[in-house]
Enzyme design. Sequence first.
Site, PDB file in Angstrom:
ATOM      1  CB  SER A 145      -0.879   0.025   1.249  1.00 24.52           C
ATOM      2  OG  SER A 145      -1.491   1.306   1.381  1.00 24.52           O
ATOM      3  CE1 TYR A 159      -3.668  -2.170   5.138  1.00 26.61           C
ATOM      4  CE2 TYR A 159      -3.040   0.086   4.606  1.00 26.61           C
ATOM      5  CZ  TYR A 159      -3.477  -1.161   4.206  1.00 26.61           C
ATOM      6  OH  TYR A 159      -3.714  -1.406   2.882  1.00 26.61           O
TER       7      TYR A 159
HETATM    8  P1  NAP Z   1     -11.407  -5.908   0.835  1.00 28.59           P
HETATM    9  O1  NAP Z   1     -12.349  -5.318  -0.155  1.00 28.59           O
HETATM   10  O2  NAP Z   1     -11.646  -5.662   2.286  1.00 28.59           O
HETATM   11  O3  NAP Z   1     -11.324  -7.470   0.562  1.00 28.59           O
HETATM   12  C1  NAP Z   1     -10.496  -8.243   1.376  1.00 28.59           C
HETATM   13  C2  NAP Z   1     -10.505  -9.680   0.918  1.00 28.59           C
HETATM   14  O4  NAP Z   1      -9.611 -10.402   1.771  1.00 28.59           O
HETATM   15  C3  NAP Z   1     -11.850 -10.347   1.048  1.00 28.59           C
HETATM   16  O5  NAP Z   1     -11.934 -11.322   0.038  1.00 28.59           O
HETATM   17  C4  NAP Z   1     -11.792 -10.989   2.423  1.00 28.59           C
HETATM   18  O6  NAP Z   1     -12.648 -12.135   2.557  1.00 28.59           O
HETATM   19  C5  NAP Z   1     -10.327 -11.420   2.452  1.00 28.59           C
HETATM   20  N1  NAP Z   1      -9.747 -11.549   3.776  1.00 28.59           N
HETATM   21  C6  NAP Z   1      -9.807 -10.672   4.810  1.00 28.59           C
HETATM   22  N2  NAP Z   1      -9.134 -11.156   5.856  1.00 28.59           N
HETATM   23  C7  NAP Z   1      -8.646 -12.379   5.473  1.00 28.59           C
HETATM   24  C8  NAP Z   1      -7.904 -13.388   6.122  1.00 28.59           C
HETATM   25  N3  NAP Z   1      -7.507 -13.246   7.397  1.00 28.59           N
HETATM   26  N4  NAP Z   1      -7.589 -14.515   5.418  1.00 28.59           N
HETATM   27  C9  NAP Z   1      -8.008 -14.660   4.150  1.00 28.59           C
HETATM   28  N5  NAP Z   1      -8.724 -13.747   3.484  1.00 28.59           N
HETATM   29  C10 NAP Z   1      -9.040 -12.612   4.145  1.00 28.59           C
HETATM   30  O7  NAP Z   1      -9.896  -5.416   0.540  1.00 28.59           O
HETATM   31  P2  NAP Z   1      -9.266  -4.698  -0.764  1.00 28.59           P
HETATM   32  O8  NAP Z   1      -9.512  -3.246  -0.670  1.00 28.59           O
HETATM   33  O9  NAP Z   1      -9.657  -5.438  -1.991  1.00 28.59           O
HETATM   34  O10 NAP Z   1      -7.705  -4.895  -0.441  1.00 28.59           O
HETATM   35  C11 NAP Z   1      -6.938  -5.964  -0.978  1.00 28.59           C
HETATM   36  C12 NAP Z   1      -5.478  -5.711  -0.650  1.00 28.59           C
HETATM   37  O11 NAP Z   1      -5.065  -4.457  -1.185  1.00 28.59           O
HETATM   38  C13 NAP Z   1      -5.186  -5.641   0.851  1.00 28.59           C
HETATM   39  O12 NAP Z   1      -3.952  -6.250   1.121  1.00 28.59           O
HETATM   40  C14 NAP Z   1      -5.110  -4.146   1.112  1.00 28.59           C
HETATM   41  O13 NAP Z   1      -4.319  -3.834   2.236  1.00 28.59           O
HETATM   42  C15 NAP Z   1      -4.497  -3.658  -0.168  1.00 28.59           C
HETATM   43  N6  NAP Z   1      -4.760  -2.235  -0.431  1.00 28.59           N
HETATM   44  C16 NAP Z   1      -6.040  -1.781  -0.562  1.00 28.59           C
HETATM   45  C17 NAP Z   1      -6.257  -0.418  -0.768  1.00 28.59           C
HETATM   46  C18 NAP Z   1      -7.643   0.169  -0.903  1.00 28.59           C
HETATM   47  O14 NAP Z   1      -7.771   1.427  -0.866  1.00 28.59           O
HETATM   48  N7  NAP Z   1      -8.701  -0.641  -1.083  1.00 28.59           N
HETATM   49  C19 NAP Z   1      -5.157   0.464  -0.849  1.00 28.59           C
HETATM   50  C20 NAP Z   1      -3.876  -0.047  -0.700  1.00 28.59           C
HETATM   51  C21 NAP Z   1      -3.690  -1.399  -0.496  1.00 28.59           C
HETATM   52  P3  NAP Z   1     -14.206 -12.010   3.033  1.00 28.59           P
HETATM   53  O15 NAP Z   1     -14.970 -11.394   1.883  1.00 28.59           O
HETATM   54  O16 NAP Z   1     -14.636 -13.392   3.282  1.00 28.59           O
HETATM   55  O17 NAP Z   1     -14.207 -11.122   4.236  1.00 28.59           O
END
Ligand code: NAP
Length: 250
Positions: A145, A159
């Site tokens: 991130s 985080y």
């Molecule tokens: P999200 O919409 O919250 O989705 C998270 C996914 O991970 C869901 O499929 C969730 O499953 C799963 N998950 C959560 N905890 C888990 C665990 N302990 N073991 C296995 N699976 C787990 O997140 P996102 O925004 O797509 O983010 C994906 C990645 O990108 C993350 O690493 C995040 O830190 C990074 N990121 C995101 C952003 C942003 O602005 N969105 C920015 C920078 C980096 P369930 O559906 O079953 O809960």
Amino acid sequence: MNGKKVLLVTGGSRGIGAAIARLAAESGYCVAFSYVSDEQAAEAVAADIKARGCEALAMRGDVGNEEDVLALFQAVDYKFGRLDALVNNAGVVDRKSRVEDMSLDRITRMMRINVIGSILCAREAVKRMSTRNGGRGGAIVNLSSIAAVLGAAGEYVDYAASKGAIDSFTVGLAREVAEEGIRVNAVRPGVTDTDIHASGGQPDRVRQFAPFIPMKRPATAEEIARAVMFLLSDAASYATGAILDVTGGR
Ligand code: NAP
């Protein structure tokens, strides 16, 4: 089992992980993915993968739990008999908080899922992919991130620190396995329009941040997924240990 490449993406039931799973299926991968709670969402992603003519495996499991990680990789072994690519995507945020107010439970959960989970999954992938172990090589992409650089002060420094660890892990593992046919890279997204913000108690975060992003808008999950797919692909055959910022200029 046909000759298709197999991708495992952790946290593939929604957000960026689901976009990666769908794009990977369009690129011809068989796709395995994990999730923790939302079985219906996972089934919908699996159906989309199959609709693109690819095999899918959706498996419930916490990446921060070693038994679950072992079971996930064993399920991939059993169903596909090979693993060509891993995306360490599963990650969590938490409520907005200053460091002085953070509990040990909160910090431990953050590190367990975001850092230890990614390292455990990479360990299992390297065992299978490394030419040193008789594997045929592969590619790993870690989701970092831009918070790793900016620090997320007053919001979630824990985080940001977990993603800083992912950056170091990416560089170190890349060098460790570079001779063994495995490339390891990371994508550092900026603010991306997914449910992660609501899960941290900030459903309006994307809208609030938009004016501070040079491009004046958040990324879509697909825009981040395309960067991940590039790093997995042969088009990035000489890239390893790279960290690609996809932030709209932030
Ligand atoms: P999200 O919409 O919250 O989705 C998270 C996914 O991970 C869901 O499929 C969730 O499953 C799963 N998950 C959560 N905890 C888990 C665990 N302990 N073991 C296995 N699976 C787990 O997140 P996102 O925004 O797509 O983010 C994906 C990645 O990108 C993350 O690493 C995040 O830190 C990074 N990121 C995101 C952003 C942003 O602005 N969105 C920015 C920078 C980096 P369930 O559906 O079953 O809960």
